[in-house]
Design an enzyme around this catalytic site. Structure first.
Site, PDB file in Angstrom:
ATOM      1  NE  ARG A 121       4.692   7.889  75.464  1.00 10.83           N
ATOM      2  CZ  ARG A 121       5.634   7.708  76.390  1.00 10.83           C
ATOM      3  NH1 ARG A 121       6.665   6.943  76.131  1.00 10.83           N
ATOM      4  NH2 ARG A 121       5.544   8.304  77.545  1.00 10.83           N
ATOM      5  CE  LYS A 143     -12.052   5.767  61.010  1.00 10.31           C
ATOM      6  NZ  LYS A 143     -13.512   5.915  60.887  1.00 10.31           N
ATOM      7  CD  GLU A 185     -18.660  -2.531  55.560  1.00 10.45           C
ATOM      8  OE1 GLU A 185     -18.493  -1.493  54.879  1.00 10.45           O
ATOM      9  OE2 GLU A 185     -19.181  -2.532  56.704  1.00 10.45           O
ATOM     10  CE  LYS A 226     -10.879   1.440  55.564  1.00  5.95           C
ATOM     11  NZ  LYS A 226     -11.477   0.783  56.706  1.00  5.95           N
ATOM     12  CD  GLU A 236     -13.270   9.395  60.406  1.00  5.09           C
ATOM     13  OE1 GLU A 236     -13.288   9.462  61.636  1.00  5.09           O
ATOM     14  OE2 GLU A 236     -13.750   8.449  59.764  1.00  5.09           O
ATOM     15  NE  ARG A 241     -10.609   6.284  57.526  1.00  2.30           N
ATOM     16  CZ  ARG A 241      -9.592   5.622  58.068  1.00  2.30           C
ATOM     17  NH1 ARG A 241      -8.432   6.208  58.234  1.00  2.30           N
ATOM     18  NH2 ARG A 241      -9.742   4.366  58.444  1.00  2.30           N
ATOM     19  CG  ASN A 245     -20.018   7.015  57.749  1.00  4.25           C
ATOM     20  OD1 ASN A 245     -19.728   5.946  58.267  1.00  4.25           O
ATOM     21  ND2 ASN A 245     -20.655   7.978  58.384  1.00  4.25           N
ATOM     22  CG  HIS A 248     -21.285   2.501  57.464  1.00  2.98           C
ATOM     23  ND1 HIS A 248     -21.193   2.099  56.153  1.00  2.98           N
ATOM     24  CD2 HIS A 248     -20.583   1.584  58.178  1.00  2.98           C
ATOM     25  CE1 HIS A 248     -20.460   0.999  56.078  1.00  2.98           C
ATOM     26  NE2 HIS A 248     -20.086   0.657  57.305  1.00  2.98           N
ATOM     27  CG  HIS A 252     -23.150   3.104  62.408  1.00  2.00           C
ATOM     28  ND1 HIS A 252     -22.289   4.084  61.980  1.00  2.00           N
ATOM     29  CD2 HIS A 252     -22.454   1.945  62.349  1.00  2.00           C
ATOM     30  CE1 HIS A 252     -21.111   3.542  61.677  1.00  2.00           C
ATOM     31  NE2 HIS A 252     -21.193   2.241  61.887  1.00  2.00           N
ATOM     32  CG  HIS A 265     -21.156  -3.544  60.693  1.00  2.00           C
ATOM     33  ND1 HIS A 265     -21.507  -2.305  61.182  1.00  2.00           N
ATOM     34  CD2 HIS A 265     -20.346  -3.317  59.633  1.00  2.00           C
ATOM     35  CE1 HIS A 265     -20.924  -1.370  60.449  1.00  2.00           C
ATOM     36  NE2 HIS A 265     -20.218  -1.959  59.501  1.00  2.00           N
TER      37      HIS A 265
END
Ligand SMILES: NC(=O)c1ccc[n+]([C@@H]2O[C@H](COP(=O)([O-])OP(=O)(O)OC[C@H]3O[C@@H](n4cnc5c(N)ncnc54)[C@H](O)[C@@H]3O)[C@@H](O)[C@H]2O)c1
Ligand SMILES: [Zn+2]
Length: 362
Positions: A121, A143, A185, A226, A236, A241, A245, A248, A252, A265
């Protein structure tokens, strides 16, 4: 060395940014995670370059050190590899007070971070990012995830590290394409900022992009931006947040439409940022000079100018499959002007199609 504090609701930690500071990792970590065992996780490329230095720094500070090296590449970011890592932590007898050190790009950061978050955990985690993308983005914000079937980052959680330790000297060995990819980025933060950071990135874009020109100030400013966003919406939930994006949604879709192989990417995000600027002018009243300034920034950073040979329909179809799409379609992040993002803009299907056509034909 710069210190960017990350006072997030679930954990407050420091992001340290320096150049040639890798040997100081052990000391910095010992102040935050005293004693115990560390398992350094990295891929083969990074192991050949930096593993020994990291191991000896940790050992010199008194840690018991072991490591695991996995092959490089996104394909490693899966549950099978996570299970192998659990096995290593188990065999080494890792406990809650011990630390996983993720040394490498975003693939390692996400994978080792996910393992640290879930093993017993949660054991301690230090991020030591070695790509520009990971330094300004992936290693910060908590993340962590692995890919599952066709879903990128489909199994994961939010788990903040105890320390993010950035040595810009590691960028010297990064393939130039990866450096450019990370610069997308950086460009994203610059467009969101519209002020001092934009000016700084424009200066960077005026010369050839080489690692030595990526400054501590620049990376610290990206990280701070950030952190500021994440602090307001760590998990999120409020939607704030989502501003990260920018570029993106189309980015994506471009990655997916080209089988995740043709574009890095950041290259895909670069194209996504171009489409966002184009749409911002048409939907949000961004003025033509701002749009041109944004496009010129992306040119200067060596990001692709046009999308090659993908049916526009395929890209548009994929924007609606975005993990972040709601029931009534995907909300774009666009810009009223440089530095003024607008969230959740509904883009009419026809206009979205036109934007992708423009990317294909310019
Ligand atoms: N968690 C987040 O918030 C977040 C944000 C953005 C991206 N990501 C994830 O990050 C991943 C992409 O990360 P990436 O672009 O860093 O890719 P990566 O981790 O695959 O690294 C790119 C390549 O560079 C090599 N490399 C790394 N550092 C090096 C160095 N200093 N010198 C020489 N070679 C080096 C690696 O071995 C690899 O071959 C994706 O899986 C993406 O989902 C996560
Ligand atoms: Zn990205």
């Amino acid at each position: 060395m710069r210190r960017v504090p990350a006072p997030l609701p679930s954990r407050a930690y420091d992001v340290l940014v320096g150049r040639g500071c890798l040997a100081g990792l052990g000391t910095a970590l010992m102040r935050r995670c005293p004693g115990g065992k560390t398992v350094v996780c990295c891929d083969e490329n990074v192991a050949a370059l930096y593993l020994e230095q990291v191991r000896s720094s940790l050992r010199a500070s008194g840690y018991e050190v072991s490591h695991i090296v996995i092959p490089a590449g996104e394909a490693q970011k899966d549950l099978a590899r996570a299970e192998e890592l659990y096995g290593v932590l188990y065999d080494r007898g890792l406990r809650r007070g011990d630390t996983v050190v993720a040394l490498g790009g975003g693939v390692i950061g996400d994978l080792a971070g996910f393992v640290a978050a879930t093993y017993q955990r949660g054991v301690r985690l230090a991020q030591v990012p070695t790509t520009l993308l990971a330094q300004v983005d992936a290693a910060v914000g908590g993340k962590v995830a692995v890919d599952f079937r066709a879903g990128k980052n489909y199994v994961g959680t939010f788990y903040q590290p105890w320390l993010v330790y950035i040595d810009l000297a590691t960028l010297e060995t990064l393939p130039v394409r990866e450096l450019h990819s990370g610069a997308a980025e950086v460009a994203k933060y610059a467009l969101l900022d519209g002020g001092e950071l934009l000016g700084r990135v424009e200066r960077l874009a005026r010369g050839r992009l080489v690692a030595a020109r990526v400054s501590e100030t620049l990376v610290a400013a990206c990280v701070a931006r950030k952190v500021a966003v994440v602090a307001g919406d760590e998990r999120e939930e409020t939607g704030a947040r989502a501003v990260l994006n920018l570029g993106h949604t189309v980015g994506h879709a471009v990655e997916a439409a080209t089988g995740f192989s043709r574009y890095a990417h950041g290259e895909a995000v670069g194209l996504g940022l171009r489409a966002s600027l184009w749409l911002s002018r048409r939907l949000c009243g961004m003025d033509a000079r701002d749009e041109a300034r944004g496009q010129a920034l992306l040119d200067g950073l060596g990001l692709p100018r046009r999308l090659e040979a993908v049916p526009a329909a395929a890209v548009c179809e994929l924007t609606h499959r975005d993990k972040k799409a709601g029931r009534d379609g995907v909300g774009y992040v666009l810009l009223d002007g440089l530095g003024s993002p607008r969230l959740n803009v509904r883009v009419p299907a026809e206009l979205e199609r036109e934007a992708v056509e423009w990317l294909l034909q310019r």
